[in-house]
Design an enzyme around this catalytic site. Structure first.
Site, PDB file in Angstrom:
ATOM      1  N   ASP A   1      -2.856  -0.551 -29.364  1.00 47.64           N
ATOM      2  CA  ASP A   1      -2.104   0.690 -29.552  1.00 47.64           C
ATOM      3  C   ASP A   1      -3.055   1.870 -29.676  1.00 47.64           C
ATOM      4  OD1 ASP A   1       0.487  -0.776 -31.611  1.00 47.64           O
ATOM      5  OD2 ASP A   1       0.270  -0.576 -29.441  1.00 47.64           O
TER       6      ASP A   1
ATOM      7  N   ARG B   1      -0.400 -10.169 -20.692  1.00 47.79           N
ATOM      8  CA  ARG B   1      -1.097  -9.886 -21.960  1.00 47.79           C
ATOM      9  C   ARG B   1      -0.255  -9.078 -22.934  1.00 47.79           C
ATOM     10  NH1 ARG B   1      -3.779  -5.481 -21.916  1.00 47.79           N
ATOM     11  NH2 ARG B   1      -5.629  -6.159 -23.040  1.00 47.79           N
TER      12      ARG B   1
ATOM     13  N   PRO C   1       0.831  -1.219   0.000  1.00 47.16           N
ATOM     14  CA  PRO C   1       0.000   0.000   0.000  1.00 47.16           C
ATOM     15  C   PRO C   1       0.859   1.260   0.000  1.00 47.16           C
ATOM     16  CG  PRO C   1      -0.600  -1.470   1.838  1.00 47.16           C
ATOM     17  CD  PRO C   1       0.640  -2.023   1.217  1.00 47.16           C
TER      18      PRO C   1
ATOM     19  N   GLU D   1       0.065  -6.675   8.689  1.00 45.26           N
ATOM     20  CA  GLU D   1       0.282  -5.232   8.557  1.00 45.26           C
ATOM     21  C   GLU D   1       1.386  -4.900   7.563  1.00 45.26           C
ATOM     22  OE1 GLU D   1      -1.741  -2.727   9.831  1.00 45.26           O
ATOM     23  OE2 GLU D   1      -2.860  -4.596  10.079  1.00 45.26           O
TER      24      GLU D   1
HETATM   25  C1  9D3 Z   1      -3.380   1.202   8.651  1.00 45.03           C
HETATM   26  C2  9D3 Z   1      -2.274   0.748   7.812  1.00 45.03           C
HETATM   27  N1  9D3 Z   1      -2.731  -0.019   6.642  1.00 45.03           N
HETATM   28  C3  9D3 Z   1      -1.807   0.334   5.543  1.00 45.03           C
HETATM   29  C4  9D3 Z   1      -2.458   1.178   4.509  1.00 45.03           C
HETATM   30  C5  9D3 Z   1      -2.735  -1.453   6.955  1.00 45.03           C
HETATM   31  C6  9D3 Z   1      -2.686  -2.374   5.804  1.00 45.03           C
HETATM   32  C7  9D3 Z   1      -3.742  -2.472   4.919  1.00 45.03           C
HETATM   33  C8  9D3 Z   1      -3.718  -3.378   3.878  1.00 45.03           C
HETATM   34  C9  9D3 Z   1      -1.589  -3.175   5.621  1.00 45.03           C
HETATM   35  C10 9D3 Z   1      -1.562  -4.092   4.570  1.00 45.03           C
HETATM   36  C11 9D3 Z   1      -2.634  -4.181   3.714  1.00 45.03           C
HETATM   37  C12 9D3 Z   1      -2.611  -5.162   2.617  1.00 45.03           C
HETATM   38  N2  9D3 Z   1      -2.539  -4.516   1.300  1.00 45.03           N
HETATM   39  C13 9D3 Z   1      -1.607  -4.844   0.421  1.00 45.03           C
HETATM   40  O1  9D3 Z   1      -0.814  -5.734   0.687  1.00 45.03           O
HETATM   41  C14 9D3 Z   1      -1.494  -4.136  -0.823  1.00 45.03           C
HETATM   42  C15 9D3 Z   1      -2.253  -3.037  -1.364  1.00 45.03           C
HETATM   43  C16 9D3 Z   1      -3.377  -2.300  -0.892  1.00 45.03           C
HETATM   44  O2  9D3 Z   1      -3.974  -2.553   0.174  1.00 45.03           O
HETATM   45  N3  9D3 Z   1      -3.825  -1.258  -1.659  1.00 45.03           N
HETATM   46  C17 9D3 Z   1      -3.275  -0.936  -2.839  1.00 45.03           C
HETATM   47  N4  9D3 Z   1      -2.246  -1.591  -3.328  1.00 45.03           N
HETATM   48  C18 9D3 Z   1      -1.743  -2.637  -2.598  1.00 45.03           C
HETATM   49  S1  9D3 Z   1      -0.441  -3.552  -3.042  1.00 45.03           S
HETATM   50  C19 9D3 Z   1      -0.491  -4.476  -1.684  1.00 45.03           C
END
Ligand code: 9D3
Length: 259
Positions: free
Chosen positions: A169, A154, A89, A116
């Site tokens: 394209d 893809r 994230p 987390e």
């Molecule tokens: C409060 C902190 N949070 C972080 C934003 C906790 C948290 C939420 C979701 C920790 C890990 C996750 C799991 N999400 C992913 O592994 C993840 C993700 C996402 O949640 N949103 C957008 N892209 C991605 S890529 C991996």
């Protein structure tokens, strides 16, 4: 292209290996995926892969030692060097440009987080790049990794038909796509736009470009900021202006003055 995927849930990836275009890519060996489960590299009796966060707080953190052992095994299995991307994230958002760059690689490592997240020291030592898939929260890195893999696969040679990739394209032109219609010509009182049924290719191209611009302005105005029209698109817009299909004021509103 070979993907080495670190995940606690390898079975989830059957969404890619068992369905559609991506399945065919794996069958034809245009793509290959090898899964590495950190649980197989855990050393305690409980096969632990996560532990409580230093400093306190909710949730658990993926531990360094099982992840490090996993990557070392991955790198020993095949000596082709490759970058390791952590789906996170906190990552930079995935873009089609990034997808195109990744599609050039012979091998790519993907780390899917759960809980987390991952001990920061593992990221420092082993991760080349953190990538996210948008400003929303999902439960782990697997679905984001599958999105990335699908987008890359893809683009691999021979995976989409030639006709399809030429078409591709034309609409990776930085605009949202126009509406599409198929038979029947009228359904529940709704007709297919006449211009699409009349078969005038210039009129159709003009209509499609105007609908793309309209939609993009409505839903993704940010895309218009950096838009560069092709010379074909500029010529079509000039014709559309002359024929009264679009006004000068509208073009200015879209940030597309024609001189
Ligand atoms: C409060 C902190 N949070 C972080 C934003 C906790 C948290 C939420 C979701 C920790 C890990 C996750 C799991 N999400 C992913 O592994 C993840 C993700 C996402 O949640 N949103 C957008 N892209 C991605 S890529 C991996």
């Amino acid at each position: 292209m070979r993907f080495d995927v670190i995940t606690l849930f390898p079975e989830m990836f059957s969404a890619l290996t068992d369905y559609g275009v991506t399945r065919r890519a794996f069958e034809r060996q245009a793509a290959e995926a090898v899964f590495w489960n950190p649980r197989d590299f855990a050393t305690d009796n409980y096969r632990s892969v996560d532990d409580r966060p230093y400093g306190g707080g909710p949730g658990m953190v993926m531990m360094y030692p099982p992840l490090a052992a996993t990557v070392e095994a991955m790198r020993a299995a095949d000596k082709t060097p490759f970058p390791l991307i952590y789906l996170s994230p906190q990552g930079r958002p995935l873009t089609q440009k990034k997808v195109e760059q990744l599609a050039e690689l012979p091998r790519l490592g993907l780390l899917c987080g759960r809980y987390e997240g991952v001990d920061e020291r593992f990221i420092e030592r082993y991760v080349d790049e953190e990538i996210g898939v948008g400003d929303f929260v999902v439960s782990g890195g697997e679905l984001p990794a599958m999105m990335l893999m699908d987008a890359v696969i893809r683009l691999l040679p021979g995976v989409l038909g030639d006709a399809r990739s030429a078409e591709e394209d034309s609409f990776s032109d930085g605009l949202l796509d126009c509406p599409h219609y198929t038979r029947p010509p009228e359904v529940d009182g709704m007709a297919v736009p006449a211009v699409l049924q009349q078969g005038n290719h210039e009129q159709i191209a003009m209509w499609r470009l105007l609908r793309k611009l309209e939609r993009t302005a409505e839903r993704r105005p940010d895309l218009l900021d950096n838009l560069v029209l092709t010379s074909d698109q500029r010529a079509l817009l000039r014709r559309a202006l002359k024929l009264g299909h679009v006004s000068n004021e509208q073009l200015i509103e879209w940030g597309l003055p024609l001189d």
